[in-house]
Design a protein around this motif. Structure first.
Motif, PDB file in Angstrom:
ATOM      1  N   ARG A   1      -4.371 -11.809  24.898  1.00 62.21           N
ATOM      2  CA  ARG A   1      -4.044 -11.852  26.320  1.00 62.21           C
ATOM      3  C   ARG A   1      -2.610 -11.389  26.534  1.00 62.21           C
ATOM      4  O   ARG A   1      -1.744 -11.652  25.703  1.00 62.21           O
ATOM      5  N   ILE A   2      -2.383 -10.738  27.650  1.00 62.19           N
ATOM      6  CA  ILE A   2      -1.024 -10.379  28.039  1.00 62.19           C
ATOM      7  C   ILE A   2      -0.474 -11.546  28.852  1.00 62.19           C
ATOM      8  O   ILE A   2      -0.791 -11.724  30.031  1.00 62.19           O
ATOM      9  N   SER A   3       0.316 -12.377  28.200  1.00 64.89           N
ATOM     10  CA  SER A   3       0.878 -13.567  28.842  1.00 64.89           C
ATOM     11  C   SER A   3       2.145 -13.945  28.089  1.00 64.89           C
ATOM     12  O   SER A   3       2.311 -13.572  26.921  1.00 64.89           O
ATOM     13  N   PRO A   4       3.047 -14.692  28.720  1.00 66.69           N
ATOM     14  CA  PRO A   4       4.319 -14.988  28.048  1.00 66.69           C
ATOM     15  C   PRO A   4       4.144 -15.776  26.766  1.00 66.69           C
ATOM     16  O   PRO A   4       4.887 -15.540  25.797  1.00 66.69           O
ATOM     17  N   GLU A   5       3.164 -16.691  26.707  1.00 66.69           N
ATOM     18  CA  GLU A   5       3.010 -17.508  25.499  1.00 66.69           C
ATOM     19  C   GLU A   5       2.442 -16.738  24.313  1.00 66.69           C
ATOM     20  O   GLU A   5       2.566 -17.163  23.176  1.00 66.69           O
ATOM     21  N   LYS A   6       1.837 -15.581  24.570  1.00 66.67           N
ATOM     22  CA  LYS A   6       1.293 -14.772  23.477  1.00 66.67           C
ATOM     23  C   LYS A   6       2.312 -13.788  22.902  1.00 66.67           C
ATOM     24  O   LYS A   6       2.096 -13.230  21.826  1.00 66.67           O
ATOM     25  N   GLY A   7       3.377 -13.523  23.623  1.00 71.10           N
ATOM     26  CA  GLY A   7       4.484 -12.729  23.096  1.00 71.10           C
ATOM     27  C   GLY A   7       4.280 -11.234  22.989  1.00 71.10           C
ATOM     28  O   GLY A   7       4.812 -10.618  22.056  1.00 71.10           O
ATOM     29  N   PRO A   8       3.584 -10.572  23.917  1.00 68.06           N
ATOM     30  CA  PRO A   8       3.412  -9.115  23.783  1.00 68.06           C
ATOM     31  C   PRO A   8       4.720  -8.337  23.880  1.00 68.06           C
ATOM     32  O   PRO A   8       4.869  -7.296  23.233  1.00 68.06           O
ATOM     33  N   THR A   9       5.674  -8.821  24.659  1.00 76.77           N
ATOM     34  CA  THR A   9       6.948  -8.105  24.770  1.00 76.77           C
ATOM     35  C   THR A   9       7.730  -8.190  23.461  1.00 76.77           C
ATOM     36  O   THR A   9       8.452  -7.261  23.093  1.00 76.77           O
TER      37      THR A   9
ATOM     38  N   GLY B   1      -4.584  -4.235  22.330  1.00 77.18           N
ATOM     39  CA  GLY B   1      -5.904  -4.438  22.916  1.00 77.18           C
ATOM     40  C   GLY B   1      -5.938  -5.818  23.542  1.00 77.18           C
ATOM     41  O   GLY B   1      -6.135  -6.807  22.832  1.00 77.18           O
ATOM     42  N   ALA B   2      -5.733  -5.913  24.836  1.00 75.65           N
ATOM     43  CA  ALA B   2      -5.578  -7.229  25.462  1.00 75.65           C
ATOM     44  C   ALA B   2      -5.899  -7.150  26.942  1.00 75.65           C
ATOM     45  O   ALA B   2      -5.736  -6.112  27.587  1.00 75.65           O
ATOM     46  N   LYS B   3      -6.326  -8.292  27.485  1.00 81.67           N
ATOM     47  CA  LYS B   3      -6.620  -8.381  28.915  1.00 81.67           C
ATOM     48  C   LYS B   3      -5.425  -8.984  29.651  1.00 81.67           C
ATOM     49  O   LYS B   3      -4.568  -9.636  29.051  1.00 81.67           O
ATOM     50  N   ILE B   4      -5.402  -8.770  30.952  1.00 79.26           N
ATOM     51  CA  ILE B   4      -4.425  -9.412  31.824  1.00 79.26           C
ATOM     52  C   ILE B   4      -5.197 -10.274  32.819  1.00 79.26           C
ATOM     53  O   ILE B   4      -5.931  -9.757  33.670  1.00 79.26           O
ATOM     54  N   ASP B   5      -5.063 -11.575  32.702  1.00 82.89           N
ATOM     55  CA  ASP B   5      -5.708 -12.489  33.634  1.00 82.89           C
ATOM     56  C   ASP B   5      -4.985 -12.466  34.976  1.00 82.89           C
ATOM     57  O   ASP B   5      -3.778 -12.205  35.029  1.00 82.89           O
ATOM     58  N   PRO B   6      -5.700 -12.782  36.057  1.00 85.85           N
ATOM     59  CA  PRO B   6      -5.030 -12.851  37.371  1.00 85.85           C
ATOM     60  C   PRO B   6      -3.818 -13.780  37.378  1.00 85.85           C
ATOM     61  O   PRO B   6      -2.810 -13.481  38.022  1.00 85.85           O
ATOM     62  N   ALA B   7      -3.905 -14.887  36.628  1.00 86.97           N
ATOM     63  CA  ALA B   7      -2.785 -15.835  36.610  1.00 86.97           C
ATOM     64  C   ALA B   7      -1.545 -15.242  35.962  1.00 86.97           C
ATOM     65  O   ALA B   7      -0.422 -15.711  36.206  1.00 86.97           O
ATOM     66  N   ASP B   8      -1.720 -14.211  35.136  1.00 86.43           N
ATOM     67  CA  ASP B   8      -0.601 -13.611  34.421  1.00 86.43           C
ATOM     68  C   ASP B   8      -0.199 -12.248  35.002  1.00 86.43           C
ATOM     69  O   ASP B   8       0.685 -11.590  34.460  1.00 86.43           O
TER      70      ASP B   8
ATOM     71  N   GLU C   1       3.332  -7.559  35.369  1.00 87.05           N
ATOM     72  CA  GLU C   1       3.906  -6.450  36.140  1.00 87.05           C
ATOM     73  C   GLU C   1       5.426  -6.416  36.039  1.00 87.05           C
ATOM     74  O   GLU C   1       6.026  -5.330  36.056  1.00 87.05           O
ATOM     75  N   GLU C   2       6.040  -7.568  35.897  1.00 92.55           N
ATOM     76  CA  GLU C   2       7.501  -7.608  35.815  1.00 92.55           C
ATOM     77  C   GLU C   2       8.021  -7.377  34.400  1.00 92.55           C
ATOM     78  O   GLU C   2       9.024  -6.671  34.202  1.00 92.55           O
ATOM     79  N   HIS C   3       7.328  -7.956  33.402  1.00 94.10           N
ATOM     80  CA  HIS C   3       7.886  -7.971  32.047  1.00 94.10           C
ATOM     81  C   HIS C   3       7.174  -7.058  31.044  1.00 94.10           C
ATOM     82  O   HIS C   3       7.807  -6.563  30.106  1.00 94.10           O
ATOM     83  N   PHE C   4       5.861  -6.855  31.232  1.00100.68           N
ATOM     84  CA  PHE C   4       5.092  -6.119  30.217  1.00100.68           C
ATOM     85  C   PHE C   4       4.841  -4.668  30.596  1.00100.68           C
ATOM     86  O   PHE C   4       5.152  -3.754  29.820  1.00100.68           O
ATOM     87  N   LEU C   5       4.303  -4.420  31.759  1.00 95.48           N
ATOM     88  CA  LEU C   5       3.903  -3.059  32.126  1.00 95.48           C
ATOM     89  C   LEU C   5       5.058  -2.064  32.068  1.00 95.48           C
ATOM     90  O   LEU C   5       4.865  -0.914  31.631  1.00 95.48           O
ATOM     91  N   PRO C   6       6.293  -2.444  32.469  1.00 96.49           N
ATOM     92  CA  PRO C   6       7.388  -1.477  32.355  1.00 96.49           C
ATOM     93  C   PRO C   6       7.679  -1.045  30.916  1.00 96.49           C
ATOM     94  O   PRO C   6       8.231   0.038  30.697  1.00 96.49           O
ATOM     95  N   LEU C   7       7.316  -1.876  29.943  1.00 93.90           N
ATOM     96  CA  LEU C   7       7.591  -1.548  28.543  1.00 93.90           C
ATOM     97  C   LEU C   7       6.593  -0.560  27.960  1.00 93.90           C
ATOM     98  O   LEU C   7       6.775  -0.091  26.826  1.00 93.90           O
TER      99      LEU C   7
END
Length: 399
Positions: free
Chosen positions: A182-190, A206-213, A218-224
């Motif tokens: 998952r693309i979320s802060p606790e999983k550490g993709p950045t 290979g990861a999903k983005i949940d609505p909650a994340d 959009e702020e921290h992951f997609l720009p990277l």
């Protein structure tokens, strides 16, 4: 045995894309059917199974866009428990939703808790149902509620169907790193992106983005994603995941939360791919530091970068053997069969005693053995046991 398996309805069994619990239910159900048990699976209508399927929703609720998934689960549980006398045992994978229903019938229920147990609201509900028979998926999962008088039956590690994750003796050339989940802060993709940038290797995500994340992403992951070498594949199915993991030099797992299990780690190691992880939750139970990967205990990018540079020291065949022994569908089914047999034996004792025996008479404290050290520790210890000549995924032994 006549066994009911209750699956979450968020995804099909097995999931078409993301979905850990439903994938575990699939592996367990198929193995129990193969062993000759009469299994009934309560799941979505688009599920694929060798068991008798009782459809409880037309399709996986997440991909269907259902706004109130709880309603479907309550309706399912009512349907299960109105026919409870048709089963020897009911095995629930929908956490505490089952508890009030289980109290209303004589057929025993075993509930595997698949999520985190460190939230105060979870403690609140568990404390109200101390008699419910529980199974944890790692010993670390239990720690936040170790002070509660809960009726733990065992820890049974999640298992995967090994044939779905072919062994790759060598990674792809040129090499790349992988991130799954998952693309979320606790999983550490950045963090994974930063590690890949510093070592100069491509990273496939290979990861999903949940609505909650979504806002965080959009702020921290997609720009990277403009970082050279970073390839975002989106949500992948199991075949794509096996291909992605099998070709990788290593799986990066820089978590920042108490991971209850982390199925991606076992899937990677089954392919022969080492795991480089931050500690947290089950990581130190699943990964053997220095044998099937590296655990970066400083939680720093620098240590993970150094681990990537040493990862070719890891024997990919050892990674596969580790999963075969401890995290296969067969090992998981061994563990659950032992739980079912223990519960049903306890029920027979209660029947013979005309109800005068108590749950406490049937539950003894356990000691266990660490997979990593072989040392006996406490009531929340871990390690393999031999059962019928096989190593089971459950690690509790009687003192």
């Amino acid at each position: 045995m006549r066994i009911a398996q209750i699956a979450p309805l968020y995804e099909a069994v097995p999931p078409k894309l993301y979905g850990g619990t439903e994938r575990v239910v699939y592996a367990l159900t198929e193995e129990l059917v193969r062993r000759g048990h009469e299994v009934t699976l309560f799941a979505t209508a688009d599920s694929q199974t060798s068991a008798r399927l009782v459809p409880m929703a037309e399709a996986g609720l997440r991909l269907s866009g259902i706004k109130d998934p709880l309603a479907y689960h309550i309706a399912m549980l009512e349907a299960v428990y109105e026919q409870a006398d048709q089963f020897d045992i009911i095995h629930s994978h929908v956490d505490y939703f089952t508890f009030p229903f289980a109290r209303s019938v004589t057929t025993p229920t075993v509930t595997t808790l698949h999520g985190r147990l460190d939230l105060p609201e979870t403690r609140r509900v568990l404390a109200r149902f101390p008699e419910q028979r529980l199974v944890s998926i790692s010993y670390s999962q239990r720690l936040p509620v170790a002070d509660l008088p809960l009726n733990w039956q065992a820890t049974v590690y999640n298992g995967i169907r090994l044939e779905h994750f072919p062994f790759r003796p060598e990674p792809d050339d040129p090499p790349y790193l992988a991130f799954i989940g998952r693309i979320s802060p606790e999983k550490g993709p950045t963090i994974a992106i930063e590690v890949a940038r510093r070592v100069g290797l491509p990273l496939k995500i290979g990861a999903k983005i949940d609505p909650a994340d979504r806002d965080w992403a959009e702020e921290h992951f997609l720009p990277l994603l403009d970082t050279p070498g970073v390839e975002y594949l989106g949500e992948v199915d199991e075949r794509q995941k096996a291909e992605l993991l099998g070709g990788a030099l290593a799986l990066l797992f820089p978590i920042n939360w108490p991971e209850p299990f982390g199925l991606a780690m076992t899937e990677a190691m089954a392919c022969g791919t080492p795991v480089i992880a931050f500690p947290g939750g089950s990581v130190e139970e699943v990964v053997r530091d220095g044998v099937t990967g590296f655990i970066c205990r400083s939680h720093t990018v620098e240590e993970m970068v150094e681990a990537v540079r040493r990862v070719e020291q890891i024997d990919r065949a050892a990674c596969r053997r580790h999963v075969e022994q401890h995290f296969s569908a067969q090992a998981m089914a061994d563990g659950y069969e032992a739980v079912y047999e223990r519960v049903l034996t306890g029920e027979r004792i209660l029947t013979r005693a005309n109800g005068h025996a108590s749950i406490a008479d049937l539950v003894r404290p356990t000691r266990t053995i660490s997979l990593a050290t072989g040392h006996t520790t406490s009531a929340t210890q871990r390690g393999p046991i031999e059962r019928n000549g096989k190593t089971a995924a459950t690690a509790e032994v009687q003192p």
